[in-house]
Design an enzyme around this catalytic site. Structure first.
Site, PDB file in Angstrom:
ATOM      1  N   GLU A 182      18.760 101.484  25.953  1.00  0.00           N
ATOM      2  CA  GLU A 182      19.997 100.711  25.761  1.00  0.00           C
ATOM      3  C   GLU A 182      19.899  99.821  24.512  1.00  0.00           C
ATOM      4  O   GLU A 182      20.421  98.708  24.475  1.00  0.00           O
ATOM      5  CB  GLU A 182      20.304  99.850  26.994  1.00  0.00           C
ATOM      6  CG  GLU A 182      20.658 100.646  28.235  1.00  0.00           C
ATOM      7  CD  GLU A 182      22.124 101.023  28.307  1.00  0.00           C
ATOM      8  OE1 GLU A 182      22.905 100.588  27.444  1.00  0.00           O
ATOM      9  OE2 GLU A 182      22.487 101.768  29.229  1.00  0.00           O
ATOM     10  N   GLY A 234      -8.390  95.983  40.153  1.00  0.00           N
ATOM     11  CA  GLY A 234      -8.455  97.442  40.273  1.00  0.00           C
ATOM     12  C   GLY A 234      -7.311  98.006  41.082  1.00  0.00           C
ATOM     13  O   GLY A 234      -6.817  99.113  40.798  1.00  0.00           O
TER      14      GLY A 234
END
Length: 389
Positions: free
Chosen positions: A371, A348
């Site tokens: 890119e 969590g």
């Protein structure tokens, strides 16, 4: 803990010293600011200024133009060290050098270099590269932005999107690709520098992104934006070809950034697993966690080897296009996989943005896209193997 920096015998003493210096700066200056910068979507320009004072923006440029006299490998070492703690700051450096200053250095006139490089290489100003458009991403040849010559001016019309470093308070200009005519039925694509403040040039509001939140990214529009003919960067009609060379280099730098991100996730996972107790046992005592982290280390190792090899080839003046594609593919996969595994180990807590692994999880996805997408990298590699469609 395994120390990848000091066990790497492929680095020279100077390279190891540089990597260590930037790593310390990343830990002491960048990391403490990362959560707030991400939360507020603000690029801390005072940190950018410090990076400039350290000489990071001038690393791969010769001293006679204001650089540090280093090479591309040195730049990538710095980018990796920053990417380990904050991808937004790493991409600011990468884009500022590879897409901002490098085109001027490679293709600019002596006058353009003398005017622009001193501030760019000192980090006092930034420049951006406007290539991507709504209908021209991986297919950059589909560029629709146009620049027609009227007397001693270029008149530019069109739009660009996802442009890094294009709207900061220290951004000086954007180099845009534009169609300046046709030859043998093909578009003549040129690169033209458009200064900030040019009438008709609008930096639109920043994007609300999944990740890289502190990185400055905007769409741009051009409506009869006029700049002097002398703002042409390089030879007319060679803009696309020149861009491809710049992009190949940039893929190595992105690979270094991704390697840093993968290592940041690895380090965080090791630290958390050693401290976290579950059902009365420390998390790191569980074989599944041990094996997961071992795979994370293997990914970092392989990613680093890949970008090191590509960067050494580039600096030696040898062909590196395929090796850059392999490095970008390998390292971006490593960053995304390590971010996923680290987040799972954190449970969590890994879903909370205050933890670096959560930010790496969001940030790393773009590494598989920017890119040149990973699909484009596979295309480059397969073509080099003689596999043509």
């Amino acid at each position: 803990m395994y120390d990848s920096l000091h066990t790497n015998d492929q680095l020279t003493d100077d390279e190891r010293e540089l990597a260590s210096m930037v790593r310390d700066f990343a830990d002491e200056v960048v990391a403490p600011r990362s959560y707030e910068a991400d939360r507020t979507h603000r690029l801390p320009l005072d940190v950018v200024a410090q990076m400039g004072e350290m000489g990071l923006f001038g690393l791969p440029f010769p001293e006679d133009v204001g650089g540090q006299g280093g090479d591309y490998f040195a730049l990538c070492l710095a980018i990796e060290a920053l990417g380990r703690v904050d991808q937004s700051m790493a991409i600011t450096l990468e884009a500022g050098v590879s897409l901002g200053a490098m085109p001027v250095f490679r293709f600019g006139t002596d006058a353009q270099k003398a005017d622009l490089l001193p501030d760019l290489l000192a980090g006092r100003s930034l420049a951006a590269f406007g290539l991507t458009e709504p209908e021209a991403g991986s297919d950059a040849g589909a560029t629709r932005t146009t620049a027609r010559r009227e007397g001693e001016e270029w008149v530019i019309n069109g739009s660009k999107q996802f442009i890094t470093n294009s709207g900061t308070d220290i951004t000086r200009f954007v180099t845009v690709t534009a169609v300046t005519g046709e030859e043998n039925g093909r578009k003549r694509i040129s690169t033209i520098m458009v200064p900030h403040g040019t009438p008709g040039f609008t930096v639109e509001p920043a994007y609300d992104k999944v990740g890289w939140n502190a990185s400055d990214t905007h769409p741009l529009t051009f409506q009869d934006a006029r700049v002097p003919v002398g703002n042409l960067l390089g030879e007319e009609g060679r803009g696309f070809a020149n861009f491809l060379h710049i992009l190949d280099e940039g893929r190595i730098a992105i690979a270094a950034l991704a390697t840093g991100a993968a290592e940041g996730c690895l380090e965080a996972a090791i630290d958390y697993a050693k401290k976290r107790t579950v059902f009365g046992e420390v998390l790191s005592s569980r074989q599944h966690i041990q094996f997961t982290i071992a795979r994370m280390q293997a990914r970092v190792h392989n990613a680093r080897l890949a970008w090191h090899h590509a960067a050494r080839l580039r600096d030696a003046g040898r062909p590196f296009k395929v090796e850059a594609a392999i490095a970008k593919l390998t390292s971006s996969d490593a960053a995304m996989d390590n971010a996923r595994d680290a987040t799972q180990i954190f449970g969590g807590n890994g879903f909370m943005n205050e933890y670096p692994v959560a930010r790496h999880y969001r940030d790393s996805k773009i590494l598989e896209i920017g890119e040149g997408t990973n699909e484009v990298q596979l295309l480059v590699i397969s073509r080099a193997l003689g596999l043509h469609g």
